[in-house]
Scaffold this motif. Structure first.
Motif, short mmCIF file in Angstrom:
data_model
loop_
_atom_site.label_atom_id
_atom_site.label_comp_id
_atom_site.label_asym_id
_atom_site.label_seq_id
_atom_site.Cartn_x
_atom_site.Cartn_y
_atom_site.Cartn_z
N ARG A 145 37.82 40.68 32.43
CA ARG A 145 37.97 39.49 32.33
C ARG A 145 39.23 38.94 32.12
O ARG A 145 39.73 38.20 32.78
CB ARG A 145 36.61 38.76 31.60
CG ARG A 145 36.80 37.34 31.86
CD ARG A 145 35.70 36.53 31.32
NE ARG A 145 35.59 36.76 29.96
CZ ARG A 145 34.38 37.65 29.39
NH1 ARG A 145 33.59 38.23 29.82
NH2 ARG A 145 34.36 37.73 27.89
N ARG A 146 39.86 39.51 30.95
CA ARG A 146 40.91 38.88 30.39
C ARG A 146 42.25 39.54 31.63
O ARG A 146 43.17 38.68 31.87
CB ARG A 146 41.28 39.50 29.20
CG ARG A 146 40.71 38.90 28.00
CD ARG A 146 41.45 39.26 26.60
NE ARG A 146 41.03 40.56 26.39
CZ ARG A 146 39.94 40.88 25.82
NH1 ARG A 146 39.23 40.06 25.31
NH2 ARG A 146 39.54 42.23 25.44
N LEU A 147 42.25 40.68 31.99
CA LEU A 147 43.03 41.02 32.86
C LEU A 147 42.85 40.17 34.22
O LEU A 147 44.10 39.78 34.80
CB LEU A 147 42.87 42.66 33.35
CG LEU A 147 43.43 43.57 32.21
CD1 LEU A 147 42.85 45.01 32.75
CD2 LEU A 147 44.89 43.55 31.86
N TRP A 148 41.69 39.98 34.62
CA TRP A 148 41.67 39.07 35.77
C TRP A 148 42.18 37.63 35.70
O TRP A 148 42.78 37.32 36.69
CB TRP A 148 40.16 39.36 36.26
CG TRP A 148 40.03 38.71 37.52
CD1 TRP A 148 39.88 39.16 38.81
CD2 TRP A 148 39.27 37.24 37.76
NE1 TRP A 148 39.71 38.33 39.73
CE2 TRP A 148 39.18 37.15 39.06
CE3 TRP A 148 38.98 36.11 37.03
CZ2 TRP A 148 38.73 36.05 39.78
CZ3 TRP A 148 38.47 34.90 37.43
CH2 TRP A 148 38.13 35.11 38.92
N LEU A 149 41.71 37.29 34.58
CA LEU A 149 42.24 35.88 34.22
C LEU A 149 43.73 35.43 34.28
O LEU A 149 44.31 34.74 34.82
CB LEU A 149 41.56 35.17 33.13
CG LEU A 149 39.93 35.08 33.12
CD1 LEU A 149 39.42 34.58 31.97
CD2 LEU A 149 39.69 33.59 34.09
N SER A 150 44.54 36.51 33.66
CA SER A 150 45.78 36.71 33.33
C SER A 150 46.46 36.89 34.87
O SER A 150 47.60 36.21 35.26
CB SER A 150 46.50 37.57 32.56
OG SER A 150 46.20 38.85 33.35
N SER A 151 45.84 37.31 35.77
CA SER A 151 46.48 37.47 37.15
C SER A 151 46.60 36.33 37.88
O SER A 151 47.15 36.15 39.02
CB SER A 151 45.62 38.57 38.05
OG SER A 151 44.31 38.05 38.38
N ILE A 152 45.58 35.32 37.65
CA ILE A 152 45.88 34.04 38.21
C ILE A 152 47.20 33.32 38.30
O ILE A 152 47.55 33.21 39.39
CB ILE A 152 44.95 33.03 37.78
CG1 ILE A 152 43.20 33.56 37.85
CG2 ILE A 152 44.81 31.68 38.37
CD1 ILE A 152 42.38 32.66 37.23
N VAL A 153 47.63 33.15 37.12
CA VAL A 153 49.20 32.71 37.04
C VAL A 153 50.28 33.81 37.50
O VAL A 153 51.10 33.27 38.24
CB VAL A 153 49.40 32.40 35.41
CG1 VAL A 153 50.99 31.78 35.43
CG2 VAL A 153 48.31 31.57 34.88
N THR A 154 49.79 34.95 37.23
CA THR A 154 51.01 35.87 37.65
C THR A 154 51.13 36.23 39.21
O THR A 154 52.03 36.48 39.77
CB THR A 154 50.94 37.35 36.89
OG1 THR A 154 49.51 37.89 37.16
CG2 THR A 154 51.20 37.16 35.44
N ALA A 155 49.83 36.07 39.75
CA ALA A 155 49.98 36.18 41.25
C ALA A 155 50.69 35.07 41.96
O ALA A 155 51.33 35.29 42.93
CB ALA A 155 48.25 35.97 41.59
N LEU A 156 50.57 33.93 41.38
CA LEU A 156 51.21 32.79 41.98
C LEU A 156 52.77 33.14 41.59
O LEU A 156 53.67 33.05 42.74
CB LEU A 156 50.87 31.54 41.43
CG LEU A 156 49.50 31.04 41.63
CD1 LEU A 156 49.36 29.68 40.91
CD2 LEU A 156 49.78 30.26 43.41
N GLY A 157 53.26 33.40 40.59
CA GLY A 157 54.61 33.41 40.26
C GLY A 157 55.32 34.81 40.78
O GLY A 157 56.52 34.78 41.42
#
Length: 430
Positions: free
Chosen positions: A34-46
């Motif tokens: 879940r933590r890896l997945w949530l962090s990917s929200i911001v980094t996917a945009l960046g």
């Protein structure tokens, strides 16, 4: 109809229907995933801001799609070298530590890309070299990250985890380019690199919170050429895994037209020279379709004919690229790109599930390294081939012709490797 069925509460029937359509969220109950997945929200945009900024900056400097195509070559070489070696490293060291090191490397190179754009160097070769270094860190990071998922998520949920991860990646790939297109005229190209750098902090937090992930054998050691060669020998014995790589290479090298997006945005769809909305929509089209499919992937864990699903999806991708190449309207072009993206998402879900279940843990990093080379390297090779093909024959021939080659190529691959078509996965009860 029995009395029990007829009196079933409407709410339970609705939940069953939604469960067959909406993405399976059970992997999110696992804290590490879940933590890896949530962090990917911001980094996917960046990360998508940089993915738009690099070809756009090179096209602004040179005015040539052939130079933009060089991004494929400069990205491919480090992916080939460090993707395979990085997978071997991921099998022999603590994967959490390796993720931390490589994420810092990606962040530093993103910061240097901002610095060269901010100071106005206008050097194609500086951009390309920094891109190569960035991709070297990325090539080690990606197989390690995927191997981590296989350690923290149960086997029967791996296809669901792949769908969730892919959906979040496509979320960024949809809205990142649109955001880039909107930001370019307002804040300028250098800011895109800077935002990506700041977004990578979210990944560092998620990786820091992971538990230690040493090899299951408990032996941490250096990885060398022998480990890489062992991975090749292992892959040669796994016909289904090998076929999954071959068909994706066919799909991406022949059918991915993204190197032509800057030229198409200006010369076909009317963007101003400084960038505009058409460029954003072209980059967003494929991930938009993939994201919608991912959000509706609740059915995926019920499919056992993974090989058939991949082959049909890649054939649909090729047909969609033919339609895109023949489109003269921006919105029709985006529709075909979205259809292609949905087909590519189906292919990605089942190829990742095949890889995660068919490879043993001591070989999983190396197989993920090969997977990274194929998934990320294929489009970069396509950048080179499409850029040069468009320079020689025009964008229509490069895009539509590539789609035709995809359909022919995947049919030939299945004929040569029929075990992939027959492959079935065990489907456990929900």
């Amino acid at each position: 109809m029995t009395e029990q069925t007829s009196t079933a509460p409407p709410g339970s029937r609705l939940r069953r229907i939604l469960g067959a359509v909406v993405a399976d969220r059970r992997p999110l109950r696992i804290p590490a995933f879940r933590r890896l997945w949530l962090s990917s929200i911001v980094t996917a945009l960046g990360s998508q801001l940089t993915a738009v900024a690099v070809p756009k900056q090179i096209y602004d400097i040179t005015g040539s799609s052939a130079y933009v195509g060089l991004t494929g070559l400069f990205g491919l070489v480090p992916l080939l070298v460090f993707g395979l070696w990085g997978g071997a490293i991921a099998d022999t060291v603590d994967r959490r530590v390796l993720l931390l090191v490589t994420n810092v490397g990606v962040a530093v190179t993103a910061l240097l890309l901002w610095a060269q754009a901010f100071t106005g160097l206008d050097s194609v070769w500086v951009v390309l070299v920094l891109l190569s270094v960035n991709q070297a860190f990325f090539a080690v990071n990606m197989p390690t990250r995927q191997a981590v998922v296989a350690r923290v998520v149960p086997e029967h949920l791996l296809s669901s985890a792949a769908a969730l991860t892919g959906t979040m990646a496509t979320f960024g790939a949809v809205f990142g380019p649109m955001l880039a297109g909107a930001m370019l005229p307002i804040v300028g190209l250098p800011t895109l690199y800077l935002v990506d750098t700041l977004a990578l902090v979210a990944v560092l937090w998620a990786v820091w919170k992971l538990p230690p992930l040493p090899p299951l054998s408990g032996k941490v050691r250096a990885a060398g050429l022998r480990d890489v060669l062992m991975g090749f020998r292992y892959l040669a014995t796994q016909k289904v895994l090998l076929a999954s790589f071959v068909v994706d290479i066919v799909a991406m090298v022949a059918g991915m037209p993204r190197a032509l997006f800057p030229e198409l945005a200006e010369r076909t769809f009317g963007d101003p020279p400084g960038g505009g909305t058409a460029l954003g929509w072209l980059y967003a089209g494929i991930p938009l379709g993939a994201m919608v499919l991912g959000l509706m992937s609740g059915w995926a864990h019920r499919i056992s004919r993974h090989g058939v699903a991949v082959v049909v999806a890649i054939g649909a991708w090729g047909v969609a690229m033919v339609g895109f190449g023949l489109s003269e309207s921006l919105w029709l072009a985006v529709v075909f790109l979205a259809l292609g993206g949905a087909a590519d998402m189906v292919s990605a879900i089942f190829r990742q599930a095949i890889l995660q279940t068919a490879a043993t843990d001591e070989m999983r990093g190396r197989m993920q390294g090969a997977f990274t080379v194929v998934v990320a390297g294929g489009p970069r090779l396509a950048d080179l081939t499409h850029g040069w093909a468009a320079a020689a024959a025009g964008t229509t021939w490069a895009t539509a012709g590539g789609g035709v080659l995809v359909v022919i190529g995947v049919a030939m691959a299945v004929a040569l490797l029929p075990a992939f078509w027959r492959y079935r996965a065990e489907v456990p009860p929900r």
